[in-house]
Write an enzyme that holds these catalytic residues in place. Structure first.
Site, PDB file in Angstrom:
ATOM      1  N   HIS A 247       4.548   1.903  -8.163  1.00  0.00           N
ATOM      2  CA  HIS A 247       4.038   0.870  -8.050  1.00  0.00           C
ATOM      3  C   HIS A 247       2.996   0.906  -9.330  1.00  0.00           C
ATOM      4  O   HIS A 247       3.218   0.020  -9.793  1.00  0.00           O
ATOM      5  CB  HIS A 247       2.971   1.368  -6.592  1.00  0.00           C
ATOM      6  CG  HIS A 247       3.782   0.833  -5.248  1.00  0.00           C
ATOM      7  ND1 HIS A 247       3.336   2.177  -4.565  1.00  0.00           N
ATOM      8  CD2 HIS A 247       4.054  -0.002  -5.036  1.00  0.00           C
ATOM      9  CE1 HIS A 247       4.623   1.363  -3.393  1.00  0.00           C
ATOM     10  NE2 HIS A 247       4.793   0.514  -3.558  1.00  0.00           N
TER      11      HIS A 247
ATOM     12  N   GLY B  12       0.667  -1.170   0.696  1.00  0.00           N
ATOM     13  CA  GLY B  12      -0.258   0.152   0.233  1.00  0.00           C
ATOM     14  C   GLY B  12       0.655   1.232   0.079  1.00  0.00           C
ATOM     15  O   GLY B  12       2.039   1.006  -0.568  1.00  0.00           O
TER      16      GLY B  12
END
Length: 294
Positions: free
Chosen positions: A49, A43
């Site tokens: 990402h 996360g």
């Protein structure tokens, strides 16, 4: 009983919190002979990402992103407690990137009562990060192996920013005959060279201003190595530059081969420069190929 009604979808991105829900989707895709790309994360998603998701979308028919802050790979309780948790923002970014599925389990789903196994990859985990984060690679390898078994992807995508992690995963997949293609993706950097990391948001403004010196020192070191300088001397030079820039503590700086990350003690034309250093309470890691910037 698990039904499709248990699975929440927003703008075509489904969200699952249990393995049973996840497998409903995976089985449906497998029946269609679709390739499945997997991007495991903890996360606090950033552009690094999302670049993995983008590459996965171009490579595979379907893309799964996992968001799970894995407690077993943290060797310091304060690091686990301070790790950013931004699930609403993360979900929005996954939707914007058109990920097909987000798997967001809780700790009990991943480590149910009575869980008592672990994956331990030898040799490569015993140096660099392994010397400073005891148990980290055992926890990381175990959760990645579990996630591979849950998602059963055809491909998995990892950033080269965590290069030792990438090589540990490659070793695990090779040694355990896991039928997944591991794809390493380039490190994404801010305009000033700082490698994108979820921990960057924890930097104080004065430390954020210093942080780009890390990458700059690695680039200078790579040039010296290409000119034939001794790896040991180059490593000392990097540490000197980082201390001058204002880094508080340096865990390690070294030059290693590209496979098992064995330290290089003689001039070489290929390899990796790796390092970990602190600014305040934030630990930064970075690495580059010797030929980067050539």
């Amino acid at each position: 009983m698990t039904t499709a009604a248990n699975i929440v979808s927003n703008t075509n991105t489904a969200t699952c919190t249990t393995v049973a829900q996840l497998r409903q989707h995976i089985k449906a895709w497998q029946k269609q002979n679709l390739t499945v790309g997997f991007v495991p994360t903890m996360g606090a998603l950033h552009v690094g990402h999302m670049s993995l998701v983008e590459i996965a979308k171009k490579t595979c028919d379907r893309v799964v992103v996992s968001i799970f802050v894995n407690p077993t790979q943290f060797n310091r309780p304060d690091d686990l407690a301070n790790y950013p948790r931004l699930i609403d923002q993360d979900m929005e970014r996954c939707r914007n990137a058109a990920a097909d599925l987000v798997f967001h389990p809780d700790v009990k789903e991943v480590y149910p009562g009575g869980y008592n196994s672990k994956v331990q990859v030898g040799d490569i985990t015993g140096r660099w990060e392994g010397n400073f984060r005891p148990g980290h690679f055992d926890g990381m390898s175990t959760v990645v192996c579990k996630l591979f078994n849950m998602v059963t992807p055809t491909h998995a995508f990892f950033g080269e920013k965590d290069f030792q992690q990438l090589q540990v995963i490659r070793a695990m997949v090779r040694d355990l005959n896991i039928p997944i293609e591991i794809i390493g993706c380039p490190t994404i950097r801010e305009k000033d060279g700082l490698a994108c990391s979820s921990r960057n948001m924890l930097l104080k403004p004065e430390h954020r201003a210093i942080a780009p010196a890390f990458y700059a020192s690695l680039i200078a070191a790579a040039k010296s190595l290409r000119a034939g300088e001794d790896p040991g001397k180059v490593s000392v030079d990097i540490m000197t530059e980082l201390r001058k820039a204002g880094f508080d503590k340096i865990d390690y700086i070294g030059v290693a081969d590209n496979d098992m990350l064995q330290p290089l003690t003689a001039p070489a034309k290929s390899g990796r420069i790796l390092g970990a250093a602190w600014l305040g309470n934030v630990r930064l890691i970075d690495n580059i190929d010797i030929n980067e910037g050539a």
